[in-house]
Design a protein around this motif. Structure first.
Motif, mmCIF file in Angstrom:
data_model
loop_
_atom_site.group_PDB
_atom_site.id
_atom_site.type_symbol
_atom_site.label_atom_id
_atom_site.label_comp_id
_atom_site.label_asym_id
_atom_site.label_seq_id
_atom_site.Cartn_x
_atom_site.Cartn_y
_atom_site.Cartn_z
ATOM 1 N N ASP A 38 155.096 19.674 28.409
ATOM 2 C CA ASP A 38 153.939 20.159 27.713
ATOM 3 C C ASP A 38 153.116 21.141 28.563
ATOM 4 O O ASP A 38 153.503 21.281 29.747
ATOM 5 C CB ASP A 38 152.842 19.178 27.121
ATOM 6 N N TYR A 39 152.067 21.863 27.984
ATOM 7 C CA TYR A 39 151.523 22.847 29.033
ATOM 8 C C TYR A 39 150.135 23.074 28.794
ATOM 9 O O TYR A 39 149.527 22.705 27.456
ATOM 10 C CB TYR A 39 152.147 24.230 28.952
ATOM 11 N N LEU A 40 149.012 23.581 29.537
ATOM 12 C CA LEU A 40 148.090 23.746 29.170
ATOM 13 C C LEU A 40 147.430 24.891 29.854
ATOM 14 O O LEU A 40 147.884 25.464 31.064
ATOM 15 C CB LEU A 40 146.995 22.590 30.120
ATOM 16 N N THR A 41 146.663 25.675 29.136
ATOM 17 C CA THR A 41 146.408 26.906 29.648
ATOM 18 C C THR A 41 145.013 27.186 30.425
ATOM 19 O O THR A 41 143.988 26.527 29.663
ATOM 20 C CB THR A 41 146.206 28.134 28.590
ATOM 21 N N LYS A 42 144.731 27.495 31.418
ATOM 22 C CA LYS A 42 143.456 27.561 32.317
ATOM 23 C C LYS A 42 142.466 28.752 31.613
ATOM 24 O O LYS A 42 142.939 29.637 31.444
ATOM 25 C CB LYS A 42 143.489 27.985 33.615
ATOM 26 N N PHE A 84 142.923 17.831 29.161
ATOM 27 C CA PHE A 84 143.633 17.549 30.138
ATOM 28 C C PHE A 84 144.078 16.094 30.189
ATOM 29 O O PHE A 84 145.421 15.513 30.113
ATOM 30 C CB PHE A 84 143.126 17.762 31.507
ATOM 31 N N VAL A 85 143.168 14.963 30.263
ATOM 32 C CA VAL A 85 143.145 13.587 30.204
ATOM 33 C C VAL A 85 143.970 13.145 29.112
ATOM 34 O O VAL A 85 145.000 12.375 29.169
ATOM 35 C CB VAL A 85 141.841 12.813 30.437
ATOM 36 N N ALA A 86 143.811 13.640 28.022
ATOM 37 C CA ALA A 86 144.581 13.196 26.642
ATOM 38 C C ALA A 86 145.939 13.659 26.653
ATOM 39 O O ALA A 86 146.887 12.806 26.220
ATOM 40 C CB ALA A 86 143.651 13.894 25.354
ATOM 41 N N ARG A 87 146.298 14.794 27.141
ATOM 42 C CA ARG A 87 147.808 15.078 27.340
ATOM 43 C C ARG A 87 148.252 14.438 28.393
ATOM 44 O O ARG A 87 149.572 14.132 28.116
ATOM 45 C CB ARG A 87 147.711 16.823 27.782
ATOM 46 N N ALA A 88 147.654 14.113 29.415
ATOM 47 C CA ALA A 88 148.302 13.290 30.476
ATOM 48 C C ALA A 88 148.546 11.823 29.837
ATOM 49 O O ALA A 88 149.724 11.263 30.035
ATOM 50 C CB ALA A 88 147.393 13.296 31.645
ATOM 51 N N GLY A 94 152.112 10.091 19.411
ATOM 52 C CA GLY A 94 150.780 10.124 19.174
ATOM 53 C C GLY A 94 149.990 11.197 20.061
ATOM 54 O O GLY A 94 148.803 11.307 19.927
ATOM 55 N N ASP A 95 150.687 12.504 20.387
ATOM 56 C CA ASP A 95 149.966 13.444 20.821
ATOM 57 C C ASP A 95 149.224 14.421 19.586
ATOM 58 O O ASP A 95 150.054 14.542 18.785
ATOM 59 C CB ASP A 95 151.102 14.349 21.507
ATOM 60 N N THR A 96 148.073 14.332 19.486
ATOM 61 C CA THR A 96 147.355 14.703 18.483
ATOM 62 C C THR A 96 147.375 16.268 18.509
ATOM 63 O O THR A 96 146.572 16.760 17.666
ATOM 64 C CB THR A 96 145.913 14.054 18.675
ATOM 65 N N PHE A 97 147.629 17.176 19.378
ATOM 66 C CA PHE A 97 147.692 18.572 19.414
ATOM 67 C C PHE A 97 148.953 19.144 18.861
ATOM 68 O O PHE A 97 149.069 20.432 18.720
ATOM 69 C CB PHE A 97 147.435 18.931 20.905
ATOM 70 N N SER A 113 155.399 22.054 14.535
ATOM 71 C CA SER A 113 156.307 21.922 16.057
ATOM 72 C C SER A 113 157.548 21.368 15.729
ATOM 73 O O SER A 113 158.527 21.825 16.472
ATOM 74 C CB SER A 113 155.178 21.204 16.831
ATOM 75 N N VAL A 114 157.704 20.581 14.831
ATOM 76 C CA VAL A 114 158.849 20.007 14.604
ATOM 77 C C VAL A 114 159.987 21.079 14.125
ATOM 78 O O VAL A 114 160.940 21.157 14.693
ATOM 79 C CB VAL A 114 158.882 18.996 13.436
ATOM 80 N N ASP A 115 159.472 22.166 13.459
ATOM 81 C CA ASP A 115 160.561 23.031 12.786
ATOM 82 C C ASP A 115 160.727 24.083 13.917
ATOM 83 O O ASP A 115 161.876 24.462 14.228
ATOM 84 C CB ASP A 115 159.595 23.906 11.573
ATOM 85 N N THR A 116 159.677 24.314 14.740
ATOM 86 C CA THR A 116 160.022 25.202 15.987
ATOM 87 C C THR A 116 161.008 24.483 17.085
ATOM 88 O O THR A 116 161.817 25.055 17.275
ATOM 89 C CB THR A 116 158.575 25.429 16.677
#
Ligand code: CA
Length: 239
Positions: free
Chosen positions: A104-108, A115-119, A196-199, A204-207
């Motif tokens: 996963d990635y996060l853009t600053k 951040f906490v949710a992704r972690a 359960g990642d809500t983002f 995303s599945v097709d990609t």
């Protein structure tokens, strides 16, 4: 796994971000270690097992991508979830980040809550432990129609040619190939691969399927392994 046992390594050269990220991870009850450059990060990742790595893309010494690949090819943390931090907004950089083996990635700049949710989402994923890998003796190898999936080594070969897959691509292929002929809906794949990642959305599945096909199919436009079931989802070809 109790929260105290959850160990996170944060490799980030900007002290403010490193400390902020560690502060919030500790607030979650996790144990957090920081590294200020790529070499130090790699040294730590080669010496100890972590439950999550947070890597900055732009690092002095060894950059985040090289570090990511080195960790994936190493022994202790080959299967660790990796969250990449990047200062660049360009889509290409994000793709590069994911294709390098990051999960996963996060853009600053990013929000602390996101951040906490992704972690948390990455930490929820089941992980094959080193002990389990050891116990299976590397015998858990699936062979089907020219594809060989070595689960303990996370190695995939297609007609004898080794292909490099990201963690998500690998998990998608493994899930489908262990259920040949069974049709998975996009929603089912979403919940099984991203857990359960809500983002993420069904797109995303097709990609992800597209990316996987580019890696394993002889002709990605006419896939023989991962087949589309129109209006339903995807399945791995029947033997
Ligand atoms: Ca940096």
């Amino acid at each position: 796994m109790t929260q105290e046992q959850v160990r996170v390594l944060v490799v980030e050269d900007e002290p403010n971000i490193r400390e902020l990220v560690c502060l919030h991870l500790r607030h979650e009850g996790y144990t957090c270690e920081g590294a200020a450059d790529g070499q130090e990060g790699l040294k730590k990742a080669q010496a100890e097992r972590y439950d999550l790595l947070v890597l900055d893309l732009m690092l002095p010494g060894l950059d985040g991508l090289s570090l990511c690949r080195a960790v994936r090819n190493g022994r202790l943390n080959a299967d660790v979830p990796i969250l990449m931090l990047t200062a660049k907004r360009e889509e290409a950089d994000k793709v590069v980040g994911l294709e390098s083996g990051a999960d996963d990635y996060l853009t600053k700049p990013f929000g602390v809550r996101e951040f906490v949710a992704r972690a948390r989402a990455l930490l929820r994923r089941p992980r094959v432990s080193a002990a389990q890998q050891e116990a299976s003796g590397g015998s858990e190898v699936l062979r089907s129609q020219g594809i060989e999936i070595d689960l303990p080594r996370r190695k995939v070969t297609v007609f004898g040619r080794e292909v490099e897959l990201t963690d998500q691509e690998f998990r998608l292929l493994h899930l489908l190939a262990t259920h040949p002929g069974i049709v998975f809906s996009r929603e089912a794949l979403l919940s099984k691969i991203w857990r359960g990642d809500t983002f993420v959305t069904v797109r995303s599945v097709d990609t992800l399927v597209k990316r996987l096909r580019r890696r394993i199919e002889t002709d990605p436009a006419n896939p023989t392994f991962v087949q589309t079931v129109w209006g339903v989802g995807y399945k791995f070809a029947d033997a």
